[in-house]
Design a protein around this motif. Structure first.
Motif: not given
Length: 305
Positions: A211-213, A215, A229, A232
Motif C-alpha cells: 500500500p502506498d499509504d 498501511t 512502509p 514501499r
C-alpha cells in the motif's frame, strides 16, 4: 561496470517508427476485416515489410515475462501470452516480436547466459525499432528480501524488524544494492544503443507491491506493521534510480507504480494486480493479467509522447 561520465543526448527521431505504427494499428485492423473474406488469400503476393514497421524486442525479469499467468508459453522462463510485452506487440501490430524476458534474470543476464538461456541482448538487431527493459529487482534480491521480512514478521509482528536487520550499524543495505545496480543498468542501456541504434528504448519501473499509504495487511502478508512502509520506500527508491538511468541514456521511463496504487497485495481479489501468494492468476508477489494489462497501457501511452 562503471557509469558513463557524460549522459548521451536523447535521440527523439527513433520514436517515429513506433508512433506511426501505433496510429496505424486501427487502420490495419480495418484492412484486415475487409480482406478476410477473400476467396483465395493464398494467391495474394506477400507484401514487403513497411519501412515504419515495429520490430520489437522485450528484455527483462519475471515482472516482464508474466510468471504464473495463464497461458504460460515458456516453462523455462515463465513467459505468458498475456504479459505486457505480448500485449504491446499485438496492439502495435509488430512486424517482428522477440520475447527474451526470463524469470530470475538480472542485469548480468542481459550480456551473459542464464543457465541454459542465452544472453537476452543477443535478441537485438540493427533494425530493431522498439526495446522494453524491465530489470533490476533480482540485482537487489527482491524475492529474498521479501522472504526475510515475512519470516521476521512472524516472529516480531510489530515495529520494523526487517528494516532494522537491513540497517544495522547505520548502514542501508538495500539502498547500497540500489546504488550498486545503477551503473549496471547504465551499462545495459549503452549496450542496447550500440546494438540497436535506431530503437526507441523504454525502461520499466516496478508496480506497487505494498500500500502506498503505508498501511499494513498482516492478515494477507505477515510483514511486521512497520515494515510495510519501509518496503514501499525501498521500492520507490529502486524506481527512482531506474528513472534516472533511463533519462541519462535518452530512454523513456515508464511509470507503472502510479497506475497500480490501490491494486497492491493488500487489495481484495478482483481489485489487486499483485498476488500475495502463488495462485492460479500469477506467481506470488508478481503482477497478474490485470496488472500486465495496465503495464501494457503505460508502455503504449509512452510511445505516443
Amino acid at each position: 561496470m562503471p557509469p558513463s561520465s557524460k549522459p548521451s543526448t536523447p535521440d527523439r527521431t527513433t520514436s517515429v517508427p513506433v508512433r506511426r505504427a501505433v496510429r496505424a494499428a486501427a487502420a490495419l485492423a480495418a484492412v484486415a476485416a475487409v480482406t478476410a473474406g477473400a476467396t483465395d488469400a493464398s494467391a495474394a503476393p506477400t507484401p514487403e515489410p513497411r519501412a515504419d514497421a515495429v520490430r520489437y524486442v522485450a528484455l527483462g525479469d519475471s515482472f516482464s515475462s508474466g510468471l504464473g499467468i495463464p497461458e504460460q508459453t515458456d516453462a523455462v522462463c515463465g513467459r505468458s501470452s498475456r504479459s505486457y510485452p505480448a500485449l504491446v506487440a499485438g496492439t502495435v501490430g509488430a512486424a517482428s516480436f522477440t520475447d527474451a524476458t526470463c524469470a530470475g534474470a538480472a542485469t548480468a543476464n542481459m550480456t551473459g547466459s542464464q543457465e541454459t538461456v542465452p544472453p537476452q541482448l543477443d535478441a537485438l538487431r540493427a533494425d530493431t525499432t522498439l526495446v522494453s527493459l524491465g530489470v533490476g529487482g533480482n540485482d537487489l534480491d527482491l524475492v529474498g528480501t521479501i522472504t526475510r521480512c515475512v519470516v521476521l514478521g512472524y516472529l516480531v509482528p510489530h515495529g520494523s524488524p526487517c528494516k532494522a536487520s537491513f540497517t544495522l550499524f547505520g548502514t542501508d543495505e538495500i539502498g547500497s544494492r540500489i546504488n550498486t545496480t545503477a551503473p549496471k543498468i547504465d551499462a545495459v542501456l549503452r549496450e542496447i544503443r550500440t546494438r540497436s541504434p535506431k530503437a526507441r528504448v523504454v525502461v520499466m519501473g516496478y508496480p506497487a507491491l505494498f500500500p502506498d499509504d503505508g498501511t499494513a495487511c498482516r492478515e494477507t502478508v505477515a510483514l511486521a506493521d512497520g515494515d510495510f512502509p519501509w518496503m514501499r520506500d525501498k521500492e520507490k527508491q529502486l524506481n527512482t534510480m531506474l528513472a534516472q538511468q533511463a533519462t541519462a541514456r535518452g530512454a523513456t521511463y515508464v511509470d507503472v507504480y502510479g497506475p497500480s496504487v490501490g491494486h497492491d497485495v493488500c487489495a481484495p481479489a478482483g481489485v489487486r494486480w499483485i498476488e500475495p501468494e502463488e495462485t492460479a492468476e500469477a506467481a506470488g508477489f508478481h503482477p497478474n493479467a490485470a496488472g500486465h494489462r495496465s503495464m501494457a497501457d503505460a508502455v503504449l501511452a509512452s510511445l505516443t509522447r
